[in-house]
Write a protein that holds these residues in place. Structure first.
Motif, mmCIF file in Angstrom:
data_model
loop_
_atom_site.group_PDB
_atom_site.id
_atom_site.type_symbol
_atom_site.label_atom_id
_atom_site.label_comp_id
_atom_site.label_asym_id
_atom_site.label_seq_id
_atom_site.Cartn_x
_atom_site.Cartn_y
_atom_site.Cartn_z
ATOM 1 N N THR A 82 0.775 -1.284 0.024
ATOM 2 C CA THR A 82 -0.040 -0.078 0.178
ATOM 3 C C THR A 82 0.836 1.152 0.141
ATOM 4 N N SER A 84 1.244 5.072 1.035
ATOM 5 C CA SER A 84 0.794 6.389 1.756
ATOM 6 C C SER A 84 1.453 7.684 1.304
ATOM 7 N N LEU A 85 0.904 8.594 2.081
ATOM 8 C CA LEU A 85 1.488 9.917 1.825
ATOM 9 C C LEU A 85 2.916 9.993 2.012
ATOM 10 N N TRP A 86 3.384 9.333 3.277
ATOM 11 C CA TRP A 86 4.881 9.384 3.441
ATOM 12 C C TRP A 86 5.705 8.561 2.515
ATOM 13 N N SER A 87 5.018 7.541 1.961
ATOM 14 C CA SER A 87 5.950 6.741 0.812
ATOM 15 C C SER A 87 6.179 7.638 -0.338
ATOM 16 N N SER A 128 4.797 14.690 6.032
ATOM 17 C CA SER A 128 3.948 13.450 5.605
ATOM 18 C C SER A 128 3.566 12.745 6.888
ATOM 19 N N ASN A 253 0.489 1.450 14.797
ATOM 20 C CA ASN A 253 -0.067 1.044 13.728
ATOM 21 C C ASN A 253 0.812 0.318 12.828
#
Length: 373
Positions: A82, A84-87, A128, A253
Motif C-alpha cells: 500500500t 501512503s503519503l509518507w511513501s 507526511s 499502527n
C-alpha cells in the motif's frame, strides 16, 4: 518467517546481481568521459579513480524491491503493498538527495547548495507525518509534540546524512559501516514483522557487496576500481537517517511500542555520529571553518598511527561492532542517557590512545584544513 527470509535473500541477490552488472558499465562510461576523482593533498588515494559508483545504489535497490514484490504477489495471489503519503514524500526526498549527489559528482556543487537540498528533502518527511514523537526517557523526556519532533527529525536526518558523507574518506569505510547499520535495521524491522522495509533494506545491502568488491579489490590500472561519490554517500546517509527515524517513531499502527528503539537506532550509527561531532568540536576549538574538509576524522588519525587503509577499515569496523555489543549490554542495565554518556567517555578514551600513538610517531594530532583555492 522462513518464507520472509527467502524474500529477503531474493532481494539481496537481485540487487547484488544488478550491482555487478551496472558498476562495470559505469566504470567504462567514466573512462570514456574522463570522470575521475583526482588525488590532492587532502585525499588518501594516489591514482585517478572513477567516482560514480553510487549511481548504481538507487536503481539496484528499486529493481530488487520491484522484483521481490512481484514475486510475493505471484505466490500469494494478491497485492500486499500500500502506498501512503509518507511513501510518496520519501520517494521524492530520496530522488532529490540522489539527484543533488549525482550533479555534484558530475559537475560539482557548493556545500551550501547541497546542504539546502538536504534540508528540503528532510522537511518533506515530517510534513507526511513521519517524525520523532517520543524520546523514551532520554534525558528524562518521553512524548514530544510535533512542534518539537518535526525540527528534531529534520536535524537528525541531515546530521546522519552528513555523518555518512563525511566519513567516506578511505576505501570501503562508508559502505561497510552502512552495511553494519543496515543489517541491524533489517533485524529490527523483521522482528516486528515489517517485511517490506526489510526487502527495501536488503535491496540496498545487496548492491553494497559488488561496490565493496570493486572499491576494495579493483585494480586502478585495469579501470576496475571505483568510489561511490556523493550520489552514493548522500543516498546511504539519507536512507539510514530515514530508517533511524522510522524505527524510533512511536507508531503502534506499524510496530509495537519499543522503549529501546531510539537507543537502538543511535547505536547502529554510533561511530559516524560520534566522529562528526568530535571533528566539528575540534574545528570550533581551533577556530577553523566547520564545513571545510580536513584530515582529522578517525580514519585519518589511525593512518597517522601507521595503519594501512585496509587495517584502518578493519579497526573501525571492530570499533563499531564493539560499541553495538557494549550498548546492547549496557541498555539492559542503565538508562539510555547513561548509555550515551558511557559511549562518549569511551570515544574520548579511544581518541586519547590514538593521539598518544600519533605523538609517539612524531606526527601532529591536529591538521588544519587546507586553505580554499
Amino acid at each position: 518467517m522462513a518464507q520472509n527470509i527467502l524474500y529477503i535473500l531474493g532481494a539481496f541477490v537481485v540487487s547484488a546481481a544488478c550491482g555487478f552488472f551496472f558498476i562495470p558499465i559505469i566504470l567504462d562510461f567514466c573512462k570514456r568521459r574522463g570522470l575521475y576523482d583526482l588525488p590532492d593533498s587532502r585525499k588518501i588515494h594516489k591514482n585517478a579513480i572513477p567516482r560514480l559508483g553510487g549511481i548504481s545504489f538507487l536503481p539496484s535497490m528499486f529493481i530488487a524491491f520491484l522484483v521481490t514484490t512481484l514475486a510475493i504477489n505471484h505466490f500469494t495471489g494478491y497485492s500486499q503493498v500500500t502506498f501512503s503519503l509518507w511513501s510518496l514524500y520519501f520517494f521524492i526526498s530520496l530522488l532529490l538527495i540522489y539527484s543533488v549527489g549525482l550533479i555534484d559528482d558530475l559537475m560539482g556543487l557548493g556545500a551550501k547548495t547541497k546542504f539546502t537540498v538536504q534540508i528540503v528533502a528532510a522537511v518533506l518527511l515530517p510534513l507526511s507525518g513521519l517524525y520523532i514523537n517520543n524520546l523514551y526517557g532520554f534525558m528524562g523526556i518521553n512524548e514530544i509534540s510535533y512542534a518539537v519532533g518535526a525540527p528534531l527529525t529534520v536535524f537528525i536526518i541531515v546530521f546522519v546524512n552528513n555523518a555518512i558523507n563525511l566519513i567516506d574518506g578511505i576505501d570501503g569505510l562508508s559502505a561497510s559501516l552502512s552495511l553494519v547499520a543496515l543489517t541491524g535495521f533489517l533485524v529490527c524491522f523483521l522482528s516486528e514483522g515489517v517485511l517490506y522495509y526489510g526487502i527495501l533494506i536488503a535491496g540496498l545491502m545487496g548492491v553494497l557487496v559488488p561496490f565493496l568488491y570493486f572499491n576494495l579489490f579493483g585494480k586502478p590500472e585495469q579501470n576496475r576500481k571505483i568510489f561511490m561519490g556523493d550520489s552514493g554517500s548522500l543516498t546511504l546517509g539519507f536512507i539510514l537517517g530515514f530508517l533511524a527515524v522510522k524505527l524510533a517513531m512511536d507508531n503502534p499502527n506499524v510496530m509495537t511500542t519499543n522503549p529501546d528503539s531510539l537507543i537502538l537506532a543511535y547505536t547502529l550509527l554510533v561511530v559516524p555520529v560520534l566522529d562528526v561531532v568530535r571533528v566539528s568540536l575540534v574545528r570550533i576549538r581551533h577556530r577553523t571553518p566547520i564545513f571545510r574538509a580536513d584530515k582529522n576524522h578517525i580514519h585519518h588519525k589511525l593512518m597517522r598511527c601507521g595503519l594501512s587503509q585496509h587495517q584502518t577499515l578493519g579497526a573501525i569496523l571492530l570499533l563499531a561492532l564493539l560499541f553495538i555489543g557494549l550498548n546492547l549490554v549496557l541498555n539492559s542495565l542503565l538508562s539510555s542517557t547513561a548509555v550515551v554518556v558511557a559511549d562518549i567517555c569511551l570515544w574520548i578514551l579511544v581518541h586519547e590512545l590514538i593521539n598518544h600513538s600519533i605523538r609517539q610517531r612524531g606526527n601532529q594530532v591536529f591538521l588544519a584544513p587546507e586553505p580554499e583555492k
